[in-house]
Design a protein around this motif. Structure first.
Motif, PDB file in Angstrom:
ATOM      1  N   PHE A 130      35.646  47.291  83.544  1.00 15.37           N
ATOM      2  CA  PHE A 130      36.209  46.750  84.771  1.00 15.37           C
ATOM      3  C   PHE A 130      35.093  46.588  85.785  1.00 15.37           C
ATOM      4  CE2 PHE A 130      36.181  51.301  85.462  1.00 15.37           C
ATOM      5  CZ  PHE A 130      35.853  51.451  86.795  1.00 15.37           C
ATOM      6  N   GLY A 131      35.374  45.863  86.881  1.00 16.50           N
ATOM      7  CA  GLY A 131      34.361  45.629  87.896  1.00 16.50           C
ATOM      8  C   GLY A 131      34.894  45.898  89.293  1.00 16.50           C
ATOM      9  N   LEU A 132      34.077  45.552  90.291  1.00 15.20           N
ATOM     10  CA  LEU A 132      34.418  45.707  91.704  1.00 15.20           C
ATOM     11  C   LEU A 132      33.939  44.472  92.448  1.00 15.20           C
ATOM     12  CD1 LEU A 132      33.171  49.361  92.030  1.00 15.20           C
ATOM     13  CD2 LEU A 132      35.544  48.697  92.434  1.00 15.20           C
ATOM     14  N   HIS A 133      34.622  44.113  93.544  1.00 15.17           N
ATOM     15  CA  HIS A 133      34.183  42.957  94.315  1.00 15.17           C
ATOM     16  C   HIS A 133      34.333  43.215  95.808  1.00 15.17           C
ATOM     17  CE1 HIS A 133      38.133  41.439  95.708  1.00 15.17           C
ATOM     18  NE2 HIS A 133      38.597  41.856  94.535  1.00 15.17           N
ATOM     19  N   ASP A 134      33.510  42.516  96.593  1.00 14.04           N
ATOM     20  CA  ASP A 134      33.597  42.531  98.053  1.00 14.04           C
ATOM     21  C   ASP A 134      33.705  43.944  98.627  1.00 14.04           C
ATOM     22  OD1 ASP A 134      33.413  39.823  98.121  1.00 14.04           O
ATOM     23  OD2 ASP A 134      35.549  39.454  98.340  1.00 14.04           O
ATOM     24  N   LEU A 135      32.722  44.774  98.342  1.00 18.57           N
ATOM     25  CA  LEU A 135      32.751  46.140  98.869  1.00 18.57           C
ATOM     26  C   LEU A 135      32.594  46.135 100.390  1.00 18.57           C
ATOM     27  CD1 LEU A 135      30.554  47.990  96.235  1.00 18.57           C
ATOM     28  CD2 LEU A 135      33.035  48.052  96.469  1.00 18.57           C
ATOM     29  N   PRO A 136      33.116  47.163 101.075  1.00 24.24           N
ATOM     30  CA  PRO A 136      32.957  47.240 102.536  1.00 24.24           C
ATOM     31  C   PRO A 136      31.491  47.401 102.908  1.00 24.24           C
ATOM     32  CG  PRO A 136      33.943  49.257 101.654  1.00 24.24           C
ATOM     33  CD  PRO A 136      33.927  48.280 100.536  1.00 24.24           C
ATOM     34  N   PRO A 137      31.120  47.081 104.155  1.00 23.62           N
ATOM     35  CA  PRO A 137      29.707  47.067 104.554  1.00 23.62           C
ATOM     36  C   PRO A 137      28.992  48.399 104.362  1.00 23.62           C
ATOM     37  CG  PRO A 137      31.063  45.971 106.207  1.00 23.62           C
ATOM     38  CD  PRO A 137      32.009  46.620 105.248  1.00 23.62           C
ATOM     39  N   ASP A 138      29.714  49.527 104.468  1.00 25.40           N
ATOM     40  CA  ASP A 138      29.059  50.825 104.366  1.00 25.40           C
ATOM     41  C   ASP A 138      29.053  51.376 102.946  1.00 25.40           C
ATOM     42  OD1 ASP A 138      31.791  51.116 104.312  1.00 25.40           O
ATOM     43  OD2 ASP A 138      31.796  53.045 105.351  1.00 25.40           O
ATOM     44  N   ARG A 139      29.437  50.552 101.974  1.00 22.41           N
ATOM     45  CA  ARG A 139      29.456  50.991 100.580  1.00 22.41           C
ATOM     46  C   ARG A 139      28.796  49.942  99.697  1.00 22.41           C
ATOM     47  NH1 ARG A 139      30.592  56.399  99.915  1.00 22.41           N
ATOM     48  NH2 ARG A 139      32.086  57.005 101.509  1.00 22.41           N
ATOM     49  N   ARG A 140      27.988  50.408  98.770  1.00 25.72           N
ATOM     50  CA  ARG A 140      27.465  49.529  97.731  1.00 25.72           C
ATOM     51  C   ARG A 140      27.410  50.283  96.421  1.00 25.72           C
ATOM     52  NH1 ARG A 140      20.977  49.022  98.202  1.00 25.72           N
ATOM     53  NH2 ARG A 140      20.505  50.919  99.351  1.00 25.72           N
ATOM     54  N   ILE A 141      27.210  49.550  95.350  1.00 27.18           N
ATOM     55  CA  ILE A 141      27.195  50.160  94.023  1.00 27.18           C
ATOM     56  C   ILE A 141      25.843  50.828  93.808  1.00 27.18           C
ATOM     57  CG2 ILE A 141      27.337  49.763  91.542  1.00 27.18           C
ATOM     58  CD1 ILE A 141      29.209  47.440  92.135  1.00 27.18           C
ATOM     59  N   CYS A 142      25.834  52.152  93.806  1.00 27.47           N
ATOM     60  CA  CYS A 142      24.614  52.914  93.552  1.00 27.47           C
ATOM     61  C   CYS A 142      24.571  53.402  92.118  1.00 27.47           C
ATOM     62  CB  CYS A 142      24.558  54.129  94.469  1.00 27.47           C
ATOM     63  SG  CYS A 142      24.717  53.757  96.209  1.00 27.47           S
ATOM     64  N   GLY A 143      25.656  53.264  91.399  1.00 31.79           N
ATOM     65  CA  GLY A 143      25.676  53.843  90.075  1.00 31.79           C
ATOM     66  C   GLY A 143      26.511  53.079  89.090  1.00 31.79           C
ATOM     67  N   PHE A 144      26.047  53.071  87.834  1.00 31.80           N
ATOM     68  CA  PHE A 144      26.792  52.443  86.765  1.00 31.80           C
ATOM     69  C   PHE A 144      26.437  53.108  85.448  1.00 31.80           C
ATOM     70  CE2 PHE A 144      28.886  49.150  84.444  1.00 31.80           C
ATOM     71  CZ  PHE A 144      28.190  49.048  83.265  1.00 31.80           C
ATOM     72  N   GLY A 145      27.428  53.375  84.632  1.00 32.38           N
ATOM     73  CA  GLY A 145      27.166  53.923  83.302  1.00 32.38           C
ATOM     74  C   GLY A 145      28.294  53.586  82.355  1.00 32.38           C
ATOM     75  N   VAL A 146      27.963  53.454  81.085  1.00 29.85           N
ATOM     76  CA  VAL A 146      28.951  53.219  80.027  1.00 29.85           C
ATOM     77  C   VAL A 146      28.750  54.246  78.931  1.00 29.85           C
ATOM     78  CG1 VAL A 146      29.679  51.672  78.183  1.00 29.85           C
ATOM     79  CG2 VAL A 146      29.287  50.761  80.456  1.00 29.85           C
ATOM     80  N   GLN A 147      29.812  54.936  78.580  1.00 30.14           N
ATOM     81  CA  GLN A 147      29.797  55.862  77.455  1.00 30.14           C
ATOM     82  C   GLN A 147      30.657  55.262  76.351  1.00 30.14           C
ATOM     83  OE1 GLN A 147      30.879  59.886  78.420  1.00 30.14           O
ATOM     84  NE2 GLN A 147      31.180  60.479  76.290  1.00 30.14           N
ATOM     85  N   PRO A 148      30.057  54.877  75.222  1.00 28.62           N
ATOM     86  CA  PRO A 148      30.827  54.251  74.145  1.00 28.62           C
ATOM     87  C   PRO A 148      31.829  55.226  73.522  1.00 28.62           C
ATOM     88  CG  PRO A 148      28.464  53.882  73.886  1.00 28.62           C
ATOM     89  CD  PRO A 148      28.630  54.947  74.918  1.00 28.62           C
ATOM     90  N   PRO A 149      32.802  54.722  72.762  1.00 28.64           N
ATOM     91  CA  PRO A 149      33.751  55.608  72.068  1.00 28.64           C
ATOM     92  C   PRO A 149      33.036  56.531  71.096  1.00 28.64           C
ATOM     93  CG  PRO A 149      34.512  53.332  72.017  1.00 28.64           C
ATOM     94  CD  PRO A 149      33.100  53.304  72.514  1.00 28.64           C
TER      95      PRO A 149
END
Length: 337
Positions: free
Chosen positions: A230-249
């Motif tokens: 899944f994803g995210l869009h149009d975050l508020p000004p005081d928030r940004r994506i600092c992290g991302f990770g995927v753990q496979p099955p």
């Protein structure tokens, strides 16, 4: 690796899907970079990295789905706009692995604030996997540690010794037969170290051979990708994506786990957004994107569960922030159609 270059390279690979490339790249820069812009031992050594992982390309995909939705609405079409979540291109690839069946347990990008400028995060990738051949298992971890030069290496298995691998200086564990196996800190082409850890039920000499050869064949920039659910869009000004990770099955995880960390990217007070499999408790909340929700609060730590968000899997949004802020993030989810 320059994150703008990462965004641009990934976008070029998907140019046929969205012709308005300049607008997408500009929006991604503004949200993700501001200035220039999911357990292993090294992350515990670099404490800030334990909670920060980074993604840029998912924002590109989410922006595209928003633009498509606007265009669809403008045409008066009743058809639902596609919601695109792009793959993330890893900053390096493993060019060689020992013969056998490789099962990845973690693929992510990590970030720590640069010591010379905390508002400028340093990015690095990480792989964790198991290679099985017959009755032999090798546990492999390869990670970029941008704040740990080889000279500052600390080993679990005893002292280190200086080595040269692929023409680059490094320090490796002098006791690869110890409980923690073989470790190598090799000078990174950019800054810091490339860390390689190999353990398993094989002879120590084999651990050294495998670790060094993996390090010799790491390729920059990367070509491997990971896919969020899944994803995210149009975050508020005081928030940004600092992290991302995927753990496979795996045997312990029935489906992929996707996790984002949202915040300022300079401290650990973030919001975690993650797919979860357990049945949530708590009280019923308002609908989010047509899904039922549950609210849980313990000692100022609030969790909002969005039920059946990714197939039959829930998404948990949690942090030391008001529940209203968690709902605001939930309304910005990009879910699979």
């Amino acid at each position: 690796m320059d994150i703008e270059k990462l965004i641009a390279e990934t976008f070029r690979a998907h140019e046929h899907e969205a012709p308005d490339g300049d607008a997408v790249l500009a929006a991604a820069r503004e949200r993700v970079d501001r200035r220039r812009f999911v357990r292993s031992r090294p992350l515990l050594v670099a404490a800030a990295a334990a909670v920060l992982t980074v993604v840029a390309v998912v924002v590109v995909g989410a922006d595209r789905s928003v633009r498509q939705a606007d265009q669809t609405a403008a045409r008066g079409s009743e058809a639902a706009a596609p919601q695109v979540v792009q793959d993330l291109k890893m900053p390096f690839s493993l060019g060689w692995l020992p013969q056998g069946s490789a099962a990845y347990s973690l693929e992510r990008m990590a970030a720590v604030p640069a010591p010379e400028d905390p508002s400028l995060p340093l990015f690095g990738g990480e792989y964790q996997l198991t290679v099985t051949t017959g009755g032999q298992k090798l546990y492999v971890g390869v990670q970029e540690l941008k704040m740990s030069p080889p000279e500052g290496a600390v080993f679990k298995s005893g002292p280190g010794r200086a080595v040269t691998v692929a023409g680059r200086r490094g320090v490796e564990s002098a006791n690869p037969g110890g409980e923690h196996g073989y470790e190598l800190y090799l000078a990174h082409p950019d800054r810091g170290s490339l860390y390689v850890h190999v353990s398993g039920n094989v002879a120590p000499a084999r651990l050294v051979e495998v670790g060094r050869r993996i390090a010799e064949n790491v390729r920059f920039p990367g070509s491997a990708t990971v896919t969020p659910t899944f994803g995210l869009h149009d975050l508020p000004p005081d928030r940004r994506i600092c992290g991302f990770g995927v753990q496979p099955p795996s045997d312990h995880v029935p489906k992929p786990i996707t996790e984002y960390n949202l915040g300022t990217c300079t401290d650990a007070r973030d919001i975690v957004v993650q797919t979860r499999f357990e049945q949530p408790l708590g009280t019923a909340g308002r609908l989010v994107l047509g899904r039922a929700t549950r609210e849980v609060s313990v000692d100022g730590y609030h969790t909002l569960w969005v039920l059946d968000a990714v197939d039959d899997t829930s998404i948990a949004i949690a942090g030391h922030v008001p529940m209203t802020e968690l709902y605001d993030i939930a309304d910005r989810l990009v879910l699979p159609s």
